[in-house]
Design an enzyme around this catalytic site. Sequence first.
Site, PDB file in Angstrom:
ATOM      1  N   HIS B  36       0.653  -1.003   0.122  1.00 59.09           N
ATOM      2  CA  HIS B  36      -0.048  -0.088  -0.070  1.00 59.09           C
ATOM      3  C   HIS B  36       0.778   1.366  -0.097  1.00 59.09           C
ATOM      4  O   HIS B  36       0.893   2.050   0.954  1.00 59.09           O
ATOM      5  CB  HIS B  36      -0.908  -0.014   1.164  1.00 59.09           C
ATOM      6  CG  HIS B  36      -1.947  -1.094   1.098  1.00 59.09           C
ATOM      7  ND1 HIS B  36      -2.150  -1.926   2.078  1.00 59.09           N
ATOM      8  CD2 HIS B  36      -2.817  -1.420   0.054  1.00 59.09           C
ATOM      9  CE1 HIS B  36      -3.344  -2.838   1.633  1.00 59.09           C
ATOM     10  NE2 HIS B  36      -3.761  -2.369   0.418  1.00 59.09           N
ATOM     11  N   GLU B 122      -6.410 -11.241   2.552  1.00 62.40           N
ATOM     12  CA  GLU B 122      -5.671 -12.293   3.376  1.00 62.40           C
ATOM     13  C   GLU B 122      -6.657 -13.446   3.628  1.00 62.40           C
ATOM     14  O   GLU B 122      -6.377 -14.653   3.396  1.00 62.40           O
ATOM     15  CB  GLU B 122      -4.767 -11.950   4.628  1.00 62.40           C
ATOM     16  CG  GLU B 122      -4.011 -13.067   5.186  1.00 62.40           C
ATOM     17  CD  GLU B 122      -3.580 -12.705   6.802  1.00 62.40           C
ATOM     18  OE1 GLU B 122      -3.050 -11.459   6.558  1.00 62.40           O
ATOM     19  OE2 GLU B 122      -3.576 -13.454   7.414  1.00 62.40           O
ATOM     20  N   CYS B 186       1.570 -13.205  13.031  1.00 65.87           N
ATOM     21  CA  CYS B 186       3.019 -12.402  12.911  1.00 65.87           C
ATOM     22  C   CYS B 186       3.269 -11.073  13.646  1.00 65.87           C
ATOM     23  O   CYS B 186       2.360 -10.479  13.761  1.00 65.87           O
ATOM     24  CB  CYS B 186       3.103 -12.347  11.519  1.00 65.87           C
ATOM     25  SG  CYS B 186       4.504 -11.146  10.976  1.00 65.87           S
ATOM     26  N   SER B 215      -2.220   4.195   9.021  1.00 63.59           N
ATOM     27  CA  SER B 215      -2.886   3.888  10.498  1.00 63.59           C
ATOM     28  C   SER B 215      -1.508   3.442  11.304  1.00 63.59           C
ATOM     29  O   SER B 215      -1.328   3.796  12.371  1.00 63.59           O
ATOM     30  CB  SER B 215      -4.089   3.080  10.672  1.00 63.59           C
ATOM     31  OG  SER B 215      -3.742   1.729  10.102  1.00 63.59           O
TER      32      SER B 215
END
Lengths: 274, 274
Positions: B36, B122, B186, B215
């Site tokens: 992104h 995902e 993760c 963010s």
Amino acid sequence: MTITLAENYGFCFGVKRAIKIAEENQNAQTYGPLIHNAQEIARLKRDFNVELSENLGVFQPGSTAVIRTHGIPKEELETLHARGVHVVDATCPYVTKPQQICEEMSVAGYDIVIFGDEHHPEIKGVKSYASGAVYTVLDVQELHTLRLKEKVALVAQTTRKVEEFLRIADALIVEHKEVRVFNTICNATFENQDAVRDLAKTSDIMIIIGGKNSSNTKQLHSIALRECPQSHHIESYTELKQEWFDGKERCGVSAGASTPDWIIQEVIDAIKAF
Amino acid sequence: MTITLAENYGFCFGVKRAIKIAEENQNAQTYGPLIHNAQEIARLKRDFNVELSENLGVFQPGSTAVIRTHGIPKEELETLHARGVHVVDATCPYVTKPQQICEEMSVAGYDIVIFGDEHHPEIKGVKSYASGAVYTVLDVQELHTLRLKEKVALVAQTTRKVEEFLRIADALIVEHKEVRVFNTICNATFENQDAVRDLAKTSDIMIIIGGKNSSNTKQLHSIALRECPQSHHIESYTELKQEWFDGKERCGVSAGASTPDWIIQEVIDAIKAF
């Protein structure tokens, strides 16, 4: 006056089943006590000639051994079979389950953590079914001393509290790639406690029956007292006092996990006779 | 003045790996954005002729498709293969793992619970690998609406918080005989946060680099501010002001998860030049 039995009381499923098995095997010997109640062990001896033995050596070829609810270590079971003893398994199915899990998870390559007391007969038995790495812990601190593989299987002693089991599970989940959690906790003890609490709320006298040094009976009595100040802990009907029941309308009855039904029935009959 | 980079910052392992794969596959197209960050996508197009496509239809036989870090649904992967597209898989290995788990646990007869956002790419991918019952939840309340079998497997979206994952695990463990918990979280995001906190404690100025509407970069800035009041959030070196550094001795630098190394290097070079 109405007399109401708690929704759950006295013997759990596994003990009831074991006593039935013992009654069906007259002249057998139980290996270890079937139950922590001397009166019930005396009754099995008197009415069914089922004797108690704590010693593996006394079981001769052709004799019958009743395996108690807690189960026994795998090696001892194999010794009995090898000696030609007729083995009648009264191990509680809720205990057989974690034994099987230990056996299967070892074969599948998991390190095994047992949440329970390593000195308790049930856990000695369960642990003996693991062929690989197996550890017994009672709190999260003990986990930190272990060197566990990435894949861990977790089982619990049947009488443990689920909140404490979750603390162990959580600590393992944070640290390991896979944690296979088997909830092997049996709710019988907690069901008796919940039921005595509910019954005491709507009773003006409670009678709790069980050995004076039985910790689970004392626990039931203490829970009942909180909801109903007129709660009495007795071992047998001979301790009942008629004046306890003066002016009472709703009598609740419960019993500890080692209290046989016939002792409870004697108490109910005596109350009715007042 | 010393300039110190946080111990963990910027791209995670999976994104670094995916960009390397894209650079090694000149003239390929990525299916969905690799990252992104518009500047990085533009760089891949400019320097390696690796273009972004959001549309499965554009991939022709013989063309090369780079699968992005989040992975894609199994059916789409099969479509690409069937069409004769050359598929280069840049799915993060930490995402491939829950995909494999879903596939294996379905075959092994487990109901699957995924802790994650069902609208996230995902999770769309991970979920597609389950051939049996599979449910996506974000909180414990949602679990109560499900009718799960006794055997449940649990996996997590890689970016979720472990504390929230444990709440889901605990609720399942209480209700089910077996819960197979796969900790697929993760820690990259949390490692960046821990590292910026540690660095800010020993710095008298902090520079946090990343998109103004990213963010996770804002989160890093907010953590840094708590420990070091002279913390600045910038998108590129052009926003740096020389006076910020007057009298400062220790400058700490960190960057959001979508900030490429070359943007970070430009910032460091500019600070050094002051």
